[in-house]
Scaffold this active site. Structure first.
Site, PDB file in Angstrom:
ATOM      1  N   ALA A 163     -98.270 -14.175 -70.898  1.00 33.73           N
ATOM      2  CA  ALA A 163     -99.720 -14.343 -71.077  1.00 33.73           C
ATOM      3  C   ALA A 163    -100.452 -14.057 -69.774  1.00 33.73           C
ATOM      4  O   ALA A 163    -101.197 -14.877 -69.263  1.00 33.73           O
ATOM      5  CB  ALA A 163    -100.008 -15.750 -71.573  1.00 33.73           C
ATOM      6  N   GLY A 164    -100.202 -12.858 -69.236  1.00 36.29           N
ATOM      7  CA  GLY A 164    -100.967 -12.413 -68.071  1.00 36.29           C
ATOM      8  C   GLY A 164    -102.304 -11.862 -68.550  1.00 36.29           C
ATOM      9  O   GLY A 164    -102.915 -12.401 -69.483  1.00 36.29           O
ATOM     10  N   GLY A 178    -101.847 -10.354 -72.311  1.00 35.10           N
ATOM     11  CA  GLY A 178    -101.392 -11.403 -73.223  1.00 35.10           C
ATOM     12  C   GLY A 178    -102.465 -12.461 -73.420  1.00 35.10           C
ATOM     13  O   GLY A 178    -102.677 -12.954 -74.534  1.00 35.10           O
ATOM     14  N   LYS A 235     -99.028   7.937 -74.958  1.00 37.06           N
ATOM     15  CA  LYS A 235     -99.499   6.997 -73.917  1.00 37.06           C
ATOM     16  C   LYS A 235     -98.575   7.060 -72.701  1.00 37.06           C
ATOM     17  O   LYS A 235     -99.035   7.018 -71.551  1.00 37.06           O
ATOM     18  CB  LYS A 235     -99.533   5.580 -74.513  1.00 37.06           C
ATOM     19  CG  LYS A 235    -100.020   4.500 -73.562  1.00 37.06           C
ATOM     20  CD  LYS A 235    -101.422   4.042 -73.857  1.00 37.06           C
ATOM     21  CE  LYS A 235    -102.032   3.150 -72.793  1.00 37.06           C
ATOM     22  NZ  LYS A 235    -102.001   1.732 -73.111  1.00 37.06           N
ATOM     23  N   ASN A 272     -99.502   7.922 -68.760  1.00 34.97           N
ATOM     24  CA  ASN A 272     -99.104   7.093 -67.613  1.00 34.97           C
ATOM     25  C   ASN A 272     -98.236   7.877 -66.625  1.00 34.97           C
ATOM     26  O   ASN A 272     -98.331   7.684 -65.414  1.00 34.97           O
ATOM     27  CB  ASN A 272     -98.362   5.840 -68.084  1.00 34.97           C
ATOM     28  CG  ASN A 272     -99.301   4.858 -68.764  1.00 34.97           C
ATOM     29  OD1 ASN A 272    -100.458   4.719 -68.382  1.00 34.97           O
ATOM     30  ND2 ASN A 272     -98.828   4.173 -69.786  1.00 34.97           N
ATOM     31  N   ASN A 288    -108.045   6.745 -60.334  1.00 34.25           N
ATOM     32  CA  ASN A 288    -107.600   7.798 -61.261  1.00 34.25           C
ATOM     33  C   ASN A 288    -108.323   9.121 -61.028  1.00 34.25           C
ATOM     34  O   ASN A 288    -107.716  10.192 -61.020  1.00 34.25           O
ATOM     35  CB  ASN A 288    -107.803   7.353 -62.710  1.00 34.25           C
ATOM     36  CG  ASN A 288    -106.922   6.169 -63.069  1.00 34.25           C
ATOM     37  OD1 ASN A 288    -106.123   5.715 -62.248  1.00 34.25           O
ATOM     38  ND2 ASN A 288    -107.058   5.659 -64.274  1.00 34.25           N
ATOM     39  N   SER A 340    -102.623   0.475 -63.044  1.00 32.01           N
ATOM     40  CA  SER A 340    -101.873  -0.783 -62.861  1.00 32.01           C
ATOM     41  C   SER A 340    -100.784  -0.592 -61.808  1.00 32.01           C
ATOM     42  O   SER A 340    -100.456  -1.514 -61.068  1.00 32.01           O
ATOM     43  CB  SER A 340    -101.272  -1.225 -64.190  1.00 32.01           C
ATOM     44  OG  SER A 340    -100.445  -0.213 -64.691  1.00 32.01           O
TER      45      SER A 340
HETATM   46  P1  NAD Z   1     -99.476  -9.146 -66.141  1.00 32.61           P
HETATM   47  O1  NAD Z   1     -98.585  -9.029 -64.961  1.00 32.61           O
HETATM   48  O2  NAD Z   1    -100.907  -9.558 -65.947  1.00 32.61           O
HETATM   49  O3  NAD Z   1     -98.838 -10.195 -67.187  1.00 32.61           O
HETATM   50  C1  NAD Z   1     -97.476 -10.357 -67.392  1.00 32.61           C
HETATM   51  C2  NAD Z   1     -97.213 -11.854 -67.523  1.00 32.61           C
HETATM   52  O4  NAD Z   1     -95.855 -12.061 -67.916  1.00 32.61           O
HETATM   53  C3  NAD Z   1     -97.405 -12.641 -66.217  1.00 32.61           C
HETATM   54  O5  NAD Z   1     -98.395 -13.650 -66.390  1.00 32.61           O
HETATM   55  C4  NAD Z   1     -96.031 -13.243 -65.946  1.00 32.61           C
HETATM   56  O6  NAD Z   1     -96.081 -14.548 -65.355  1.00 32.61           O
HETATM   57  C5  NAD Z   1     -95.451 -13.299 -67.351  1.00 32.61           C
HETATM   58  N1  NAD Z   1     -93.998 -13.424 -67.418  1.00 32.61           N
HETATM   59  C6  NAD Z   1     -93.040 -12.920 -66.586  1.00 32.61           C
HETATM   60  N2  NAD Z   1     -91.815 -13.278 -67.013  1.00 32.61           N
HETATM   61  C7  NAD Z   1     -91.993 -14.021 -68.139  1.00 32.61           C
HETATM   62  C8  NAD Z   1     -91.102 -14.673 -69.041  1.00 32.61           C
HETATM   63  N3  NAD Z   1     -89.778 -14.651 -68.869  1.00 32.61           N
HETATM   64  N4  NAD Z   1     -91.635 -15.349 -70.087  1.00 32.61           N
HETATM   65  C9  NAD Z   1     -92.983 -15.420 -70.271  1.00 32.61           C
HETATM   66  N5  NAD Z   1     -93.871 -14.819 -69.429  1.00 32.61           N
HETATM   67  C10 NAD Z   1     -93.374 -14.138 -68.394  1.00 32.61           C
HETATM   68  O7  NAD Z   1     -99.389  -7.760 -66.916  1.00 32.61           O
HETATM   69  P2  NAD Z   1    -100.487  -7.060 -67.857  1.00 32.61           P
HETATM   70  O8  NAD Z   1    -101.454  -6.296 -67.023  1.00 32.61           O
HETATM   71  O9  NAD Z   1    -101.001  -8.053 -68.830  1.00 32.61           O
HETATM   72  O10 NAD Z   1     -99.589  -5.976 -68.601  1.00 32.61           O
HETATM   73  C11 NAD Z   1     -98.663  -6.316 -69.623  1.00 32.61           C
HETATM   74  C12 NAD Z   1     -98.204  -5.037 -70.307  1.00 32.61           C
HETATM   75  O11 NAD Z   1     -99.344  -4.419 -70.940  1.00 32.61           O
HETATM   76  C13 NAD Z   1     -97.642  -3.974 -69.365  1.00 32.61           C
HETATM   77  O12 NAD Z   1     -96.646  -3.234 -70.011  1.00 32.61           O
HETATM   78  C14 NAD Z   1     -98.836  -3.081 -69.075  1.00 32.61           C
HETATM   79  O13 NAD Z   1     -98.495  -1.783 -68.669  1.00 32.61           O
HETATM   80  C15 NAD Z   1     -99.505  -3.088 -70.432  1.00 32.61           C
HETATM   81  N6  NAD Z   1    -100.937  -2.781 -70.420  1.00 32.61           N
HETATM   82  C16 NAD Z   1    -101.758  -3.352 -69.502  1.00 32.61           C
HETATM   83  C17 NAD Z   1    -103.112  -3.070 -69.535  1.00 32.61           C
HETATM   84  C18 NAD Z   1    -104.075  -3.736 -68.588  1.00 32.61           C
HETATM   85  O14 NAD Z   1    -105.257  -3.348 -68.574  1.00 32.61           O
HETATM   86  N7  NAD Z   1    -103.689  -4.742 -67.819  1.00 32.61           N
HETATM   87  C19 NAD Z   1    -103.617  -2.185 -70.501  1.00 32.61           C
HETATM   88  C20 NAD Z   1    -102.735  -1.628 -71.438  1.00 32.61           C
HETATM   89  C21 NAD Z   1    -101.392  -1.939 -71.395  1.00 32.61           C
END
Ligand code: NAD
Length: 304
Positions: free
Chosen positions: A8-9, A12, A185, A189, A203, A256
């Site tokens: 839930a970063g 999430g 996608k 990337n 970018n 990212s």
């Molecule tokens: P993020 O780093 O913000 O979030 C990831 C989360 O996972 C963190 O909060 C971390 O603490 C948690 N985590 C790590 N290990 C864990 C575990 N074992 N159990 C539960 N949680 C755990 O990443 P994000 O930016 O949210 O990106 C997530 C995915 O979505 C990536 O693949 C990214 O490429 C993709 N994505 C991101 C964006 C964006 O705008 N941020 C857009 C499209 C796609």
């Protein structure tokens, strides 16, 4: 519907946060204790362009207390998908559907080690989000969510998932060719992320010089060749133009991968350019440019 978000970063929290407004039971599962505690204490704050919204999903650091869910949405970084599923296996019952909207290649294979392939939905999201502080995210970009079964295309359970995403405010399209979306996608990337991270430019910076446009093009065409061997046929020049268009449309974004490098975090290079190299080896396709980009980013990761 009982829903858990694994990881839930930024993303999430965005999906889980808005889903909690339309579904009774939504759990954000994350190993970041401060984030989990702050969500439970004050709610999750989502900064939109013109307002701030506070939602109240339940947050947990352990999946044990949650038990089996109907839907698990995976939003950890793609380099740790397998280990995150392993650690959170308590969520995954025989009928649990797992949805991945992560970037990168190989998420499906990693998820398939923990749930039946018939229960996996994958896709792409054009939303963007950034973590501002524990329990506080910024909704940085809006776009469509595309989802599709990896294998069992006629299962109408996907309509229920699309409906709840739609209700939560995510414009959702059900696709029966999800692998093409994922590859498309991925190639975007491949063309943008590593080069922005190596050169430390936004970018749009990639479009300003002929040298970077040449490297983008070479990396993209290698990826198109690998995709073709994997059964996904893109027109190379169209794909080059598409990636350039995306870089132009997002010219002020920091990818990212650049953000990860600037923040001394491990990047998703292994599942982006690195995945092209790995898949290329399988099919004996030349991926020299992606190999160079992968190793430069790995060297940068180690140099901090
Ligand atoms: P993020 O780093 O913000 O979030 C990831 C989360 O996972 C963190 O909060 C971390 O603490 C948690 N985590 C790590 N290990 C864990 C575990 N074992 N159990 C539960 N949680 C755990 O990443 P994000 O930016 O949210 O990106 C997530 C995915 O979505 C990536 O693949 C990214 O490429 C993709 N994505 C991101 C964006 C964006 O705008 N941020 C857009 C499209 C796609």
């Amino acid at each position: 519907m009982k829903i858990a978000v694994i990881g839930a970063g930024a993303m999430g929290s965005l999906y889980g946060g808005y889903l909690s407004k339309v579904s009774d039971e939504v759990y954000l599962v994350d190993v970041w204790q401060q984030h989990v505690d702050s969500i439970n204490a004050e709610g999750l704050s989502i900064q939109e362009k013109d307002k701030n919204i506070v939602v109240n999903p339940r947050a947990v650091s352990s999946a044990e207390s949650v038990g089996y869910v109907d839907l698990a949405i995976v939003f950890v970084k793609s380099i740790i998908t397998g280990s995150a599923l392993e650690k959170n296996a308590a969520l995954l019952g025989p009928d649990t559907i797992v949805l991945s909207l992560q970037n990168g290649y190989g998420n499906i294979e990693q998820i398939a080690e923990y749930v039946k392939i018939d229960n996996i939905i994958a896709g792409t999201t054009a939303h963007g989000a950034t973590m501002l502080a524990p329990a506080h995210i910024k909704h940085a970009g809006i776009g469509e969510t595309h989802i599709g079964w990896v294998q069992n295309k006629n299962d109408d359970r996907i309509d229920g998932i699309a409906e709840i995403l739609q209700k939560a405010g995510f414009e959702t399209v059900v696709s029966d060719n999800v692998m093409e979306l994922i590859w498309s996608k991925l190639i975007i990337n491949v063309g943008i992320n590593a080069l922005t991270a190596i050169l430390k430019v936004q970018n749009g910076g990639l479009l300003k010089q002929q040298e970077t446009r040449i490297l983008m093009r070479m990396a993209i065409l290698e990826a198109v060749n690998v995709a073709k061997s994997a059964g996904i046929d893109f027109n190379g020049e169209e794909m080059v133009n598409k990636v350039m268009d995306v870089a132009f449309a997002t010219e002020e974004n920091k990818s990212s991968m650049l953000q990860d490098i600037l923040n001394n975090r491990k990047t998703e290079i292994d599942t982006i350019n690195g995945a092209i190299v790995k898949e290329g080896q399988k099919y004996s396709v030349d991926t020299t440019v992606n190999l160079v980009l992968t190793n430069l980013v790995k060297a940068l990761e180690k140099s901090v």
